[in-house]
Design a protein around this motif. Structure first.
Motif, PDB file in Angstrom:
ATOM      1  N   GLU A 132      90.312 110.317 137.716  1.00 11.44           N
ATOM      2  CA  GLU A 132      89.229 109.477 137.199  1.00 11.44           C
ATOM      3  C   GLU A 132      88.683 110.056 135.894  1.00 11.44           C
ATOM      4  N   TYR A 174      89.211 106.500 127.883  1.00 10.18           N
ATOM      5  CA  TYR A 174      88.383 105.353 127.491  1.00 10.18           C
ATOM      6  C   TYR A 174      87.293 105.770 126.499  1.00 10.18           C
ATOM      7  N   MET A 226      87.991  97.948 121.270  1.00  7.24           N
ATOM      8  CA  MET A 226      88.733  99.020 121.943  1.00  7.24           C
ATOM      9  C   MET A 226      90.182  99.036 121.464  1.00  7.24           C
ATOM     10  N   LYS A 227      90.723  97.862 121.198  1.00  6.17           N
ATOM     11  CA  LYS A 227      92.104  97.802 120.709  1.00  6.17           C
ATOM     12  C   LYS A 227      92.180  98.378 119.287  1.00  6.17           C
ATOM     13  N   ARG A 265      90.935 109.147 132.970  1.00  6.16           N
ATOM     14  CA  ARG A 265      90.599 107.801 132.552  1.00  6.16           C
ATOM     15  C   ARG A 265      89.325 107.778 131.697  1.00  6.16           C
ATOM     16  N   ILE A 304      88.806 106.300 123.206  1.00  2.00           N
ATOM     17  CA  ILE A 304      89.106 105.036 122.539  1.00  2.00           C
ATOM     18  C   ILE A 304      87.841 104.424 121.937  1.00  2.00           C
ATOM     19  N   ALA A 340      79.525 102.132 132.280  1.00  2.00           N
ATOM     20  CA  ALA A 340      80.033 101.033 133.109  1.00  2.00           C
ATOM     21  C   ALA A 340      80.646  99.933 132.242  1.00  2.00           C
ATOM     22  N   ALA A 341      80.077  99.711 131.062  1.00  2.00           N
ATOM     23  CA  ALA A 341      80.632  98.692 130.161  1.00  2.00           C
ATOM     24  C   ALA A 341      82.044  99.065 129.727  1.00  2.00           C
ATOM     25  N   LEU A 342      82.377 100.361 129.841  1.00  2.00           N
ATOM     26  CA  LEU A 342      83.736 100.822 129.560  1.00  2.00           C
ATOM     27  C   LEU A 342      84.583 100.808 130.828  1.00  2.00           C
ATOM     28  N   ASP A 343      84.040 100.219 131.885  1.00  3.40           N
ATOM     29  CA  ASP A 343      84.728 100.168 133.178  1.00  3.40           C
ATOM     30  C   ASP A 343      84.790 101.550 133.829  1.00  3.40           C
ATOM     31  N   MET A 355      98.936 106.945 130.892  1.00  2.73           N
ATOM     32  CA  MET A 355      97.858 105.962 130.743  1.00  2.73           C
ATOM     33  C   MET A 355      97.774 105.450 129.311  1.00  2.73           C
ATOM     34  N   GLU A 370      92.242 102.044 119.947  1.00  2.77           N
ATOM     35  CA  GLU A 370      93.574 102.462 120.405  1.00  2.77           C
ATOM     36  C   GLU A 370      94.568 102.460 119.252  1.00  2.77           C
TER      37      GLU A 370
END
Lengths: 622, 622
Positions: free
Chosen positions: A480, A487, A535-536, A483, A490, A464-467, A594, A539
Motif C-alpha cells: 500500500e 501516486y 495525473m496523466k 502505491r 505522480i 483520498a482524492a488520490l484514491d 505498478m 505520469e
C-alpha cells in the motif's frame, strides 16, 4: 493560442547566436502543460544520447506553466531541465521567486538553450523580443552584483535575472541557478550547465500577460486563498526542524543519527526570535514562507539581500555537519547564494568529508589544514567558500560526494547520495516510502517528488482524492505504501509540470487542495481538465525522464539505496532504526510493475503508448 | 455512515430464509462506491470457483449507488451481478426505472441474494425491514400481472417490483430482470439466476432518504440539468437507427451488412410519427428518453404498459432479422418484457437461426415448421413467444446462439457472440475500437462499456478530460485507439459503479459532463472525490470482474472475435469492410499491457495491489 499561454517557446542557439520562436499547437500545450514535463520533452528531443552534460550538445530548458504570473498564490515557479553533470542522466530542478512570473510577462512560455557561446553572454528577453548581450564584465561576479549590473546597464530596476554563479563558472558540479540573489533552482547542477554554455544569465522583463479564460473565477480563487492564508506560513520550511528531530527524522552527523541535540538552536522558532529581519514571498503569493535574515558583526555576518536558510539548508549545513551555530549556517547559506551553489549538495558533501575526517579517512593534510570535525562551524563556512572558489580541497568537494570519494579513494560507504545527488533532509528510516522514492526517482534523491509527511492521517481527505484511502504508518514499506509513493510522486510530478508551488497547492502547507488545483487550471486555461488528466501529465513527465535515462542505457542498477541507510541510527526516537536492502528491492520490483516499467525499470512501449508517447517508444527502439 | 448511503447491505440466504444486515465501514463504500464494483466484490467473496451459475452457490447482487434516489436526472440505476448462465463467467447488467430509487428509499444500499429457496418466494423490502413471502401464485405469470398482484396483496400501489419472468423460470438462459414491466437489467441472464433461486421478485417501498452532504449544491446541479435538458431526448436511443444505417453501422441480416434498406421504417422518427403514445422516464429524470408505444388491432397489438423498443431492440428484432415491420418489432419487445427476456440476445439468436435457415443449415423440420427467413415478421414474433414458453425449437434458441449451434451442430461460424453474449447493435467494422472491447470485456460483448460514438470530434472536450487529446477516426484500431478504448471503458466502469446513467452523465446524450459527475458525487457524499479516484473505482470494477474469470481459469482464450466479423460486409457505406483477426490480436496484447494484465489477460498482483486489491491477488494465489 490557448488561454494562459503565449503560444511561444524561445529557442536560443548559443553557438550560432540564432534566436527562433516555436509556436506549438494547443494539443502540445495540453499534453505537456509546461514546467518539467515540457522541459523533459525538449531534453529528449534535443539532447542526443551520450551527450556531455557540460558540452554544447546538452540542452537547458527553462519552462513556466499556464498559471505562472497569474495573480494567485503559489504560481511563480520555473523548472530547469537538462542532462545533469552530477548524474549524467536527466536532471531537473524547480525554483520560485519573481523571475518565473516576469518571464511570462516578457512574452514566452519557456526558453530552450542550445549550444555554447564562444564568449560569455547573457540573454535579455523583454516584451516578446530577445537578444544576446556580452557578459564578459559579469563573469566571476557574485550573484547580487550581477543582478545590479544588469539592471543598471539595461536601465530598469524591475528586470529579473536568473543566473549561474561564479562556482558554476569554475565548474563546481552542483552549481545552482539563482534569481533575486536568494532563490534557487538548486539541485542537479543546472547552474553548471548554464555556465558551461558561456551563458551568464537570463534577464527578463515585460508587461504581456496572457488572457485568462475566466478572470472572475481566478479572482475568486485568489480571494479565497487570501482569506484562508491567515498570517501565511510564519515559520516557513524552517518550522520542520524541531518536529523532524523529535520524530528522529533530522539527518545528523552525516546520517549517523536522526536526532540533533542542537535542533532548537537552528529551529525556525529560533530564527524568528533572533536573526529574522523580514518575511519575503514570491510573485503574487500571500503565504510569505521566506525568512530573510541579517547578522551584523561577529564571525559570520549575513547580508539580508541573500535571503535566509530554508529547512533543507538548516539541516545540511546544520545537523548534517553537527553545527548548531545559526549565524554560521546563515552565512553558509549566503555563500551558496553568492557563488550559486545547491545548499543541499554542498552541505551534504561537507558532512560526508567531516564523517571521513572523524573516522581518520581524511587528515588535515588532505583538507588544506582545515579541521573538518562535526560541529566545527568555522570549518564549515570556510569550506563552503573554498568550494565556491574551487580552491584546494574545495576543488575536490565541488565535484560532489560521489566523485570526491572516487578521487580521494576513501569513504565510499559514507556517501549518502543516489544518482550523484545527495539526499535531502528527510529520512527513509522514519518515512519508509522515501527509501523507495529516493532510489527510483529518475533525477536522483529528491524530497519534492513524494508526499513525505508522516502525518498521513492529518491529510487523509486530500490523499483520498488520490484514491489513497487506507491510512498507513510512516515506518512501513508495504504494498500500500508503494502505491502511496507512486501516486504522490505522480501528483507532484504534475504540479512540477503545471509549475505550481507544492507548498501552496496540495502539499505541505496546503492552502489549496487537490480539487482547487483542477479549478485553478480550468479557470486560467478554459480547458475542461480533470485530476485524471493532470495525473496523466504527471505520469508523462515521470516516464519522459525515465525514458531519457533508459536511452542513456541506465535503468534499475542506478536505483540504489546508499549503504549508510542500512546501518542502525544512533540515539533519539529513531535509535537503532535501519532501512533494509531487501525491503527496498521488493518495493522496487512492485513499483516498477505498478508504474508500467520492465524489470530493468525502463518504460515499456505499452506504458508509453498509454501516455500518448508512442514517439518516445520509437526513440528508445522499443 | 457516509452521506448518500444507508450504510446497510441486506444479505438474504434463500436456503435458510435468514436475513442479515451488513454494515460496512466508510472506506469500503468509498473504495467500491456501489453498483457493479460493489456487486462484483460480493460475487468474488461469496460465489466459489466452479459454482454452477444456476445452482445455490451462485450469488446475485442488486446494488445501487450514492446518488440513487437523489432528485437529479440520470441516477435511478441498479446493477445486477452474478455468475452468468450464458458465459459461466462474471456477469453483470445495469437497469433503470423507478425500482432503484425505491430500493434506496426502502432503506438499503444493496441486496445480496444467496442460496436457493425450496419453494417460490419473493422478497419484500420496506422501510429498513425485509421479509420473504410465498410466491407460488406468482410463478408463471407475466411481469405486469405479477407487479399488479404484489401491489394488491401488499396494499400499496407505490411498490416497485424487480422480477424474473416466466422465461427465466423455464430456464431460458438470457432471462432478464424486469421492473415496471418495461425496464430491464437485460444482459447476461441475471433473471435466470434469480429464477434459479426460486426467487420470483424483489418488491421495494420506503421513505427513508439518506442525508446529503450538501443539499443546496445538489439542488443547483439538478436545476442546471433541468434548464439544460430542453425537451429532453425526444427520439431516445431509437434516434440512432438512421445515422447508424447511414454510416454502415446497423447490423443487418445477422451482421451480413451494415446498412438496412428498412431503416427508415424502424427509425425513432417513424416511432414518434406513428405508434408513440407517450414518453416515459426514470425516477427524477428530466431527459425522458423512453418511448411508450401502442398498437391496437392488426396482427401485432402492443400494450403500452410494456413500454416501447429501444435502439438495441429495433436493431436486434428489426435489422438483424431483416424485419422492417415496426408493429412486429414492438410486439416482440412486449413479449420479451412479458416473459422477462433480453431483447438483444433474443433477437440476435433468432437472427442467427434465420441466417442458418437461409443457408439451408436449418429447415422447417428443425424449426417446428416456421419459415425462419430474413424479413419474416410473423416468424420473428412467433419465435420470440416460443422462446418465452421454451417450447419446441424455442427451447433450443432459449439456450442462446452459442449453445444452440452446439446443440444443432450447425452454424458455428454464423454465431455473433463473445463469451456467450450476443453482440449488441454497434459494429466493430465501422467503430473499430469495439472489436477490441467486445473481445476483452469480462462480461462478454457489451455496448455500454465503451465510448462507441464515431463522432469523436464532437465530444473532443469531454474526452480531453480523460486525457484523450488526439481525435482519432472511428475506423482504425491503432495504439491511440487502444488507449481510447481502455480509458472510456474505465470511465463507463466507474459510472456503472457509482450507478449513474451513461446517457445522462458523460455519455451519449450527455446532459452532465465529466466534471459534473465529480461535482454530483461530492455534493451527495461530501467526499473530496476526483476523477482520478473515480477512474480508479472503475479500474477496480474491471479488475474484479477479470479476476473472477481468472479464478475460473479463463483468460485471453475467451477474448475472441466472432468469425462473422472477418467476412466483408455487403452494401452501403461499409461495403467490403471487415475486421481482421490480426489487428485485434495486436490490439489485445497492447491493451493487456496497458491494463496491467499478463499475456493471458489476467490481472497481475502489481495491478491488483495498485488498486488496493491485495486480497484479490491472494484469492487468485498470485
Amino acid at each position: 493560442m490557448p488561454y494562459g499561454y503565449h503560444g511561444e517557446i524561445l529557442h536560443v542557439d548559443l553557438t550560432t547566436g540564432k534566436l527562433e520562436v516555436e509556436e506549438p499547437d494547443e494539443t502540445f500545450y495540453r499534453k505537456y502543460m509546461g514546467g518539467s514535463a515540457m522541459g523533459t520533452y525538449y531534453l529528449l528531443k534535443h539532447t542526443p544520447p551520450g551527450a556531455d552534460p557540460l558540452g554544447p550538445e546538452n540542452t537547458l530548458s527553462l519552462m513556466v506553466g499556464p498559471i505562472t504570473g497569474v495573480p494567485i498564490s503559489g504560481q511563480s515557479r520555473v523548472a530547469a531541465t537538462a542532462k545533469s553533470p552530477l548524474s549524467s542522466l536527466a536532471g531537473e530542478s524547480a525554483g520560485g521567486g519573481f523571475w518565473p512570473a516576469e518571464l511570462k510577462f516578457a512574452g514566452f512560455d519557456g526558453i530552450v538553450l542550445h549550444g555554447r557561446a564562444e564568449r560569455p553572454v547573457y540573454l535579455w528577453v523583454h516584451d516578446g523580443e530577445a537578444e544576446l548581450r556580452d557578459a564578459a564584465h559579469l563573469w566571476g561576479q557574485f550573484t547580487a552584483d550581477v543582478e545590479d549590473a544588469i539592471r543598471e546597464e539595461l536601465g530598469n530596476r524591475r528586470i529579473h535575472v536568473l543566473q549561474c554563479g561564479p562556482a558554476a563558472e569554475k565548474g563546481v558540479r552542483f552549481g545552482a541557478l539563482i534569481s533575486n540573489a536568494n532563490r534557487a533552482n538548486g539541485r542537479g547542477g543546472m547552474g553548471t550547465v548554464m555556465a558551461s554554455k558561456n551563458l551568464k544569465a537570463v534577464a527578463v522583463r515585460g508587461r504581456d500577460r496572457p488572457e485568462l479564460a475566466d478572470p472572475e473565477a481566478v479572482k475568486a480563487l485568489a480571494k479565497w486563498g487570501a482569506e484562508h492564508a491567515g498570517e501565511g506560513w510564519v515559520l516557513g520550511t524552517a518550522g520542520s526542524v524541531l518536529p523532524q528531530s523529535k520524530t528522529g527524522g533530522l539527518p545528523t552527523r552525516n546520517w549517523s543519527s536522526g536526532t540533533f541535540e542542537g535542533a532548537e538552536a537552528i529551529s525556525g522558532e529560533r530564527i524568528v526570535e533572533t536573526i529574522q529581519k523580514a518575511r519575503d514571498t514570491c510573485f503574487g503569493c500571500v503565504v510569505r514562507c521566506k525568512s530573510v535574515v541579517e547578522v551584523t558583526g561577529g564571525p559570520f555576518p549575513v547580508d539580508p539581500r541573500y535571503g535566509g536558510p530554508e529547512y533543507e539548508t538548516l539541516a545540511t549545513m546544520g545537523s548534517y555537519c553537527g553545527v548548531s551555530d545559526l549565524a554560521a549556517i546563515a552565512r553558509a547559506n549566503q555563500l551558496c547564494n553568492m557563488y550559486g551553489m545547491d545548499t543541499i549538495s554542498c552541505g551534504a558533501t561537507i558532512a560526508w568529508a567531516m564523517d571521513c575526517f572523524e573516522q581518520g579517512l581524511l587528515t588535515p593534510e588532505d583538507t588544506d589544514g582545515v579541521v573538518l570535525r562535526f560541529g566545527n562551524a568555522e570549518a564549515l563556512v570556510q569550506m563552503v567558500e573554498r568550494i565556491g572558489e574551487r580552491e584546494g580541497f574545495g576543488r575536490v568537494l565541488g565535484e560532489g560526494s560521489v566523485r570526491a570519494a572516487e578521487i580521494l579513494g576513501v569513504g565510499h560507504d559514507l556517501v549518502v547520495a543516489v544518482k550523484g545527488r545527495e539526499l535531502p533532509a528527510h529520512m527513509p528510516q522514519v518515512k519508509r516510502g522515501l527509501a523507495l522514492i529516493y532510489a527510483v526517482n529518475p533525477g536522483g534523491a529528491d524530497h519534492t517528488v513524494f508526499e513525505h509527511d508522516p502525518s498521513y492521517i492529518d491529510q487523509a481527505e486530500r490523499l483520498a482524492a488520490l484514491d489513497l484511502l487506507d491510512p498507513q504508518p510512516a515506518d512501513v514499506l508495504n504494498a500500500e505504501k508503494v502505491r502511496y509513493a507512486l501516486y504522490t510522486q505522480i501528483v507532484n510530478s504534475c504540479t512540477d509540470s503545471v509549475c505550481l508551488c507544492w507548498f501552496v497547492f496540495g502539499g505541505a502547507w496546503q492552502l489549496y487542495d487537490t480539487s482547487q488545483i483542477v479549478k485553478v487550471i480550468r479557470a486560467v486555461t478554459g480547458w475542461n481538465v480533470s485530476l485524471w488528466e493532470l495525473m496523466k501529465v504527471g505520469e508523462r513527465r515521470l516516464n519522459l525522464l525515465r525514458a531519457f535515462n533508459a536511452r542513456e542505457g541506465v535503468g534499475a542498477e542506478a536505483d540504489t539505496v546508499p549503504p549508510k541507510l542500512l546501518i542502525p541510527l544512533q540515539g533519539g526516537a529513531s535509535d537503532g532504526v535501519t532501512v533494509t536492502a531487501e525491503e527496498v528491492e521488493t518495493a522496487k520490483s512492485l513499483y516498477y510493475q505498478m508504474a508500467g516499467w520492465d524489470e530493468n525499470g525502463r518504460p515499456t512501449r505499452a506504458k508509453l503508448e498509454e501516455l500518448a508517447l508512442g514517439w518516445v517508444a520509437d526513440e528508445l527502439g522499443l
